[in-house]
Structures are given as C-alpha cells and as structure tokens.
Design a protein around this motif. Sequence first.
Motif, PDB file in Angstrom:
ATOM      1  N   GLU A  80       0.821  -1.205   0.000  1.00  0.00           N
ATOM      2  CA  GLU A  80       0.000   0.000   0.000  1.00  0.00           C
ATOM      3  C   GLU A  80       0.860   1.262   0.000  1.00  0.00           C
ATOM      4  O   GLU A  80       0.541   2.234  -0.684  1.00  0.00           O
ATOM      5  CB  GLU A  80      -0.929   0.000   1.218  1.00  0.00           C
ATOM      6  N   THR A  81       1.952   1.235   0.755  1.00  0.00           N
ATOM      7  CA  THR A  81       2.863   2.379   0.778  1.00  0.00           C
ATOM      8  C   THR A  81       3.497   2.598  -0.591  1.00  0.00           C
ATOM      9  O   THR A  81       3.568   3.727  -1.083  1.00  0.00           O
ATOM     10  CB  THR A  81       3.955   2.171   1.838  1.00  0.00           C
ATOM     11  N   ASP A  82       3.947   1.516  -1.228  1.00  0.00           N
ATOM     12  CA  ASP A  82       4.546   1.625  -2.559  1.00  0.00           C
ATOM     13  C   ASP A  82       3.539   2.164  -3.577  1.00  0.00           C
ATOM     14  O   ASP A  82       3.887   3.000  -4.416  1.00  0.00           O
ATOM     15  CB  ASP A  82       5.086   0.271  -3.015  1.00  0.00           C
ATOM     16  N   ALA A  83       2.299   1.685  -3.505  1.00  0.00           N
ATOM     17  CA  ALA A  83       1.274   2.162  -4.439  1.00  0.00           C
ATOM     18  C   ALA A  83       1.002   3.645  -4.222  1.00  0.00           C
ATOM     19  O   ALA A  83       0.856   4.406  -5.196  1.00  0.00           O
ATOM     20  CB  ALA A  83      -0.010   1.357  -4.262  1.00  0.00           C
ATOM     21  N   TYR A  84       0.959   4.072  -2.966  1.00  0.00           N
ATOM     22  CA  TYR A  84       0.735   5.488  -2.684  1.00  0.00           C
ATOM     23  C   TYR A  84       1.889   6.346  -3.194  1.00  0.00           C
ATOM     24  O   TYR A  84       1.677   7.403  -3.781  1.00  0.00           O
ATOM     25  CB  TYR A  84       0.545   5.698  -1.174  1.00  0.00           C
ATOM     26  N   ILE A  85       3.111   5.887  -2.980  1.00  0.00           N
ATOM     27  CA  ILE A  85       4.278   6.648  -3.451  1.00  0.00           C
ATOM     28  C   ILE A  85       4.267   6.759  -4.963  1.00  0.00           C
ATOM     29  O   ILE A  85       4.540   7.822  -5.521  1.00  0.00           O
ATOM     30  CB  ILE A  85       5.582   6.007  -2.932  1.00  0.00           C
ATOM     31  N   ARG A  86       3.934   5.653  -5.652  1.00  0.00           N
ATOM     32  CA  ARG A  86       3.857   5.717  -7.107  1.00  0.00           C
ATOM     33  C   ARG A  86       2.772   6.689  -7.564  1.00  0.00           C
ATOM     34  O   ARG A  86       2.918   7.358  -8.578  1.00  0.00           O
ATOM     35  CB  ARG A  86       3.572   4.328  -7.679  1.00  0.00           C
ATOM     36  N   GLN A  87       1.680   6.751  -6.800  1.00  0.00           N
ATOM     37  CA  GLN A  87       0.562   7.617  -7.171  1.00  0.00           C
ATOM     38  C   GLN A  87       0.923   9.097  -7.039  1.00  0.00           C
ATOM     39  O   GLN A  87       0.552   9.909  -7.886  1.00  0.00           O
ATOM     40  CB  GLN A  87      -0.636   7.300  -6.280  1.00  0.00           C
ATOM     41  N   ALA A 136       4.085  10.373  -6.752  1.00  0.00           N
ATOM     42  CA  ALA A 136       5.433  10.708  -7.218  1.00  0.00           C
ATOM     43  C   ALA A 136       5.342  11.620  -8.439  1.00  0.00           C
ATOM     44  O   ALA A 136       4.288  11.812  -9.038  1.00  0.00           O
ATOM     45  CB  ALA A 136       6.203   9.437  -7.555  1.00  0.00           C
ATOM     46  N   SER A 188       5.802  11.392 -15.217  1.00  0.00           N
ATOM     47  CA  SER A 188       6.811  10.840 -16.111  1.00  0.00           C
ATOM     48  C   SER A 188       7.410  11.961 -16.965  1.00  0.00           C
ATOM     49  O   SER A 188       6.814  13.039 -17.110  1.00  0.00           O
ATOM     50  CB  SER A 188       6.188   9.774 -16.999  1.00  0.00           C
TER      51      SER A 188
END
Length: 128
Positions: free
Chosen positions: A85-92, A94, A97
């Motif tokens: 969940e943390t990784d998904a939030y960071i990708r969201q 960040a 591109s």
Amino acid sequence: MDFFENFWEIFWWLFIFYAFFAFLWALFMVIGDLFRDHELSGWWKAVWIIFLVFVPLLSVLAYMIARGKGMAERSMAQARKSQAETDAYIRQVAAASPTDEIAKAKALMDAGTITPEEFNRIKSKVVV
C-alpha cells in the motif's frame, strides 16, 4: 556493604520493570493477533480473551506456543500488505513521467506562459 545491597535492589527493580513491559508487549501482540486472525471463530476468540483476563501469563505462553507460527505468518502478511500500500501510494503521488512533464511544458509554451528557451531548458532537465 550498603552500596551492594542497593545495587542488587536496583538491579532487581530494573529486571522486574523489564519483565513487566515484556509481558505487556506480548499480551498486546496476542490480542492484536487474535483480532487479525480471520480463520478463528468469534467463540474461540472470546475463549482466548477470557483466559487472557483470568490467567494472563499462562494464556500468553500457551497462545505463543500453540499459534506462534500462524502469528508470525499473519504479521508478515500484514507487513507485506502495508508495504504494498505504501509503494502504491508513493507511485501515485510521485513526480510525473518525463513525457508528461514535456507535454505540460509544451502546453505552457503554446499558451504563451513560457518562452521557447524556457521550454528547451525544462525539456533538457527532464530528459537528463
């Protein structure tokens, strides 16, 4: 002689203090695991809680022996879920591109907000 009596008394109180907080930590870990376990029925959870209230030390030890492996697995699954969940939030949240940044800069240049030199500077920063 008085120093050594006080030293061992202080040492004993520190040990008791540590043991008490270690027990509380284990107790809260067991209670947290009880409510995290979806395979255990509500009646068994109630039985464990009753035992934890009336015979806490023995119940904590019995729970950790009987269900310790499952407790570790549930804890690791929870950690993996939190990490995902943390990784998904960071990708969201960040930065966008490079192509998105160039497209935004191009739209600003077309609107006349920035000059072509500023657009080229932004593009060179994004591409590198």
